[in-house]
Design an enzyme around this catalytic site. Structure first.
Site, short mmCIF file in Angstrom:
data_model
loop_
_atom_site.label_atom_id
_atom_site.label_comp_id
_atom_site.label_asym_id
_atom_site.label_seq_id
_atom_site.Cartn_x
_atom_site.Cartn_y
_atom_site.Cartn_z
N ASP A 159 -37.24 28.00 -1.44
CA ASP A 159 -38.48 28.12 -2.21
C ASP A 159 -38.59 26.84 -3.03
OD1 ASP A 159 -40.26 28.45 -4.26
OD2 ASP A 159 -39.55 30.43 -4.88
N GLN A 210 -41.05 24.83 -7.36
CA GLN A 210 -40.81 24.05 -8.58
C GLN A 210 -40.14 22.72 -8.29
OE1 GLN A 210 -42.03 24.70 -11.45
NE2 GLN A 210 -42.66 26.81 -11.10
N CYS A 261 -42.54 35.83 -14.00
CA CYS A 261 -42.35 36.42 -12.65
C CYS A 261 -40.90 36.32 -12.22
CB CYS A 261 -43.27 35.76 -11.62
SG CYS A 261 -45.00 35.90 -12.02
N HIS A 319 -37.77 33.86 -8.21
CA HIS A 319 -39.14 34.29 -8.59
C HIS A 319 -39.46 35.56 -7.80
CE1 HIS A 319 -43.61 34.03 -8.47
NE2 HIS A 319 -43.50 33.31 -9.58
N LYS A 363 -49.16 23.28 -7.84
CA LYS A 363 -48.11 22.83 -8.76
C LYS A 363 -47.79 21.35 -8.52
CE LYS A 363 -45.79 27.34 -8.74
NZ LYS A 363 -46.14 28.01 -9.98
N1 7TS Z 1 -41.52 30.32 -6.48
C1 7TS Z 1 -41.32 29.74 -7.66
C2 7TS Z 1 -39.99 29.15 -7.99
C3 7TS Z 1 -42.38 29.66 -8.57
O1 7TS Z 1 -42.18 29.07 -9.75
C4 7TS Z 1 -43.64 30.22 -8.23
C5 7TS Z 1 -44.77 30.23 -9.20
C6 7TS Z 1 -43.78 30.79 -6.97
C7 7TS Z 1 -42.69 30.83 -6.12
C8 7TS Z 1 -45.08 31.35 -6.49
O2 7TS Z 1 -46.00 30.33 -6.28
P1 7TS Z 1 -47.51 30.67 -5.93
O3 7TS Z 1 -48.19 29.35 -5.95
O4 7TS Z 1 -47.52 31.30 -4.58
O5 7TS Z 1 -47.99 31.60 -7.00
N2 7TS Z 1 -44.37 30.17 -10.55
C9 7TS Z 1 -45.15 30.37 -11.61
C10 7TS Z 1 -44.69 30.20 -12.92
O6 7TS Z 1 -43.56 29.86 -13.22
N3 7TS Z 1 -45.69 30.47 -13.77
O7 7TS Z 1 -46.79 30.81 -13.07
C11 7TS Z 1 -46.46 30.74 -11.72
#
Ligand code: 7TS
Length: 408
Positions: A202, A205, A366, A125, A228
């Protein structure tokens, strides 16, 4: 679908699942972007703000002490959830993005030099790419990228070859948001540790979909987002091994992260507060603690098993549609179905499914380098949670068939 998993009852815990969109029952399949919240979490937020709210760590008055107890209680719940050794290893942050930036700017900036290498993979990501690029600009370090194959798995021989004496940090996604791939992170940690290289995972997910034990993984850092994980937005967690966190300089300066301040110098607070400058997201942290309780009542292993059944069912149905191409077909895969439909643009797929009440994400997720690798501008992505049903998969598949008919 599963006798031991009462999804109909679970759905009653999520008020939003009763919404209608364009006159149709909501079919929410955008869980990889953010999950919906159970009533227990919503009630907790409201209860904290109505009965227990004040700033934390600074008041002798009763409400401040109550808020502090709840906030620190949530930290302990999260420690237990990921089996960290100590609450000192649980840093509250805004989310995964902030956690990666914290490690890059604190650990990375203080320990990397020109010519050192950071190793990531081709399925990251943006939040596990850009902070390292920024660090490389600041330090002269070099970003190395382990390639993936056409099913969307890391090519492990190439990963091993890129792990050299120049590598100073490995940062890898546990489960890909664009492909669904679950990476062999335990093996990755073993390989890196054999060369003395720390590993950040990371977990944005992975953590909603499977049990995660940071001691069993032996990773050095693990990042995830509350939103999430059926929790509130604005709160997330950086796990770090105590010895590493202790040696790292603070990232942001301000209130709460200090023990003593004069104009000449400041003494920093102990862990975990050294990394928590300013008023945190108090009620949200408590809400995340409640989310973790809620998920554990169901059981992460049960959630994982049920979601695998859902994914298998959705994959089997998707494979029956000749125009549909699944992007991401790794052997070990979480409940994400990314796909394209011939020449139909994913944004049109997303818009038409929305008309049917079905929420999916369409775009690059992303993860632009992943789209480049598969030679597509974007994909449509249905991402499942434990509150989704086989009937909802049928509604999605019917919707896709309708789109193909309209576009010809
Ligand atoms: N890493 C992964 C694997 C992600 O899927 C996401 C967000 C992030 C980092 C960043 O997370 P945040 O909470 O700091 O924004 N992924 C997604 C997505 O797949 N669609 O919207 C956000």
């Amino acid at each position: 679908m599963s006798a031991t998993f009462d999804v109909a009852r679970i759905r009653q815990d999520f008020p939003i699942l009763g919404e209608t969109i364009h006159g149709k029952p909501l079919v929410y399949l955008d869980n990889a972007a953010s999950t919906q919240k159970p009533k227990a979490v919503l009630d907790t937020l409201r209860h904290v703000y109505e009965h227990d709210y004040a700033n934390v760590h600074r008041g002798v008055h009763t409400l401040s002490q109550r808020a502090t107890d709840l906030f620190e209680g949530a930290r302990e719940k999260i420690r237990a959830f990921i089996n960290a050794r100590d609450i000192k290893e649980i840093i509250f942050v805004r989310g995964t993005t902030e956690a990666v930036n914290l490690v890059a700017q604190s650990y990375g900036r203080s320990s990397l030099q020109a010519g050192d290498e950071i190793l990531i993979t081709a399925m990251e990501h943006h939040s596990n790419i850009v902070p390292w690029q920024m660090l490389c600009q600041q330090t002269g370090a070099v970003l190395k990228v382990a390639p993936i194959n056409l099913v969307g798995e890391i090519i492990m021989e190439e990963f091993e070859a890129l792990l050299t004496e120049r590598t100073k940090l490995v940062s890898v996604v546990h489960m890909s948001n664009a492909l669904g791939t679950i990476n062999p992170v335990k093996r990755i940690v073993e390989l890196a540790h054999a060369k003395g290289v720390p590993v950040m995972l990371d977990g944005a997910q992975a953590i909603p979909h499977m049990p995660v034990d940071v001691q069993a993984l032996d990773c050095d850092f693990y990042a995830f987002s509350g939103h999430k994980l059926c929790g509130p937005s604005g709160i997330g967690v950086l796990y770090g091994k105590e010895a590493l966190l202790k040696a790292m300089p603070p990232w942001q300066g301000g209130g709460d992260m200090i023990r003593m301040v004069t104009f000449a110098k400041s003494e920093y607070n102990t862990l975990p507060y050294k990394f928590e400058a300013g008023t945190p997201a108090i009620a949200e942290a408590v809400g995340l603690g409640e989310a973790v309780d809620y998920l554990q009542t169901i059981g992460m292993d049960k959630i994982a098993a049920y979601e695998q059944l859902l994914l298998d069912y959705a994959t089997q149905k998707a494979l029956e549609i000749p125009a549909l191409k699944i992007i991401g077909t790794a052997n070990d895969k979480g409940a994400i179905l990314g796909f394209t439909l011939h020449h139909i643009h994913p944004h049109d797929i997303g818009t038409m499914l929305d008309q049917l009440g079905i929420a999916v994400r369409a775009g690059h997720h992303c993860a632009m380098p992943v789209m480049d690798f598969f030679g597509v501008p974007a994909t449509a992505r249905a991402s499942f949670s434990f509150y989704n049903t086989a009937e909802e998969v049928d509604v999605l598949i019917d919707g896709i068939k309708q789109i193909i008919e309209v576009f010809g």
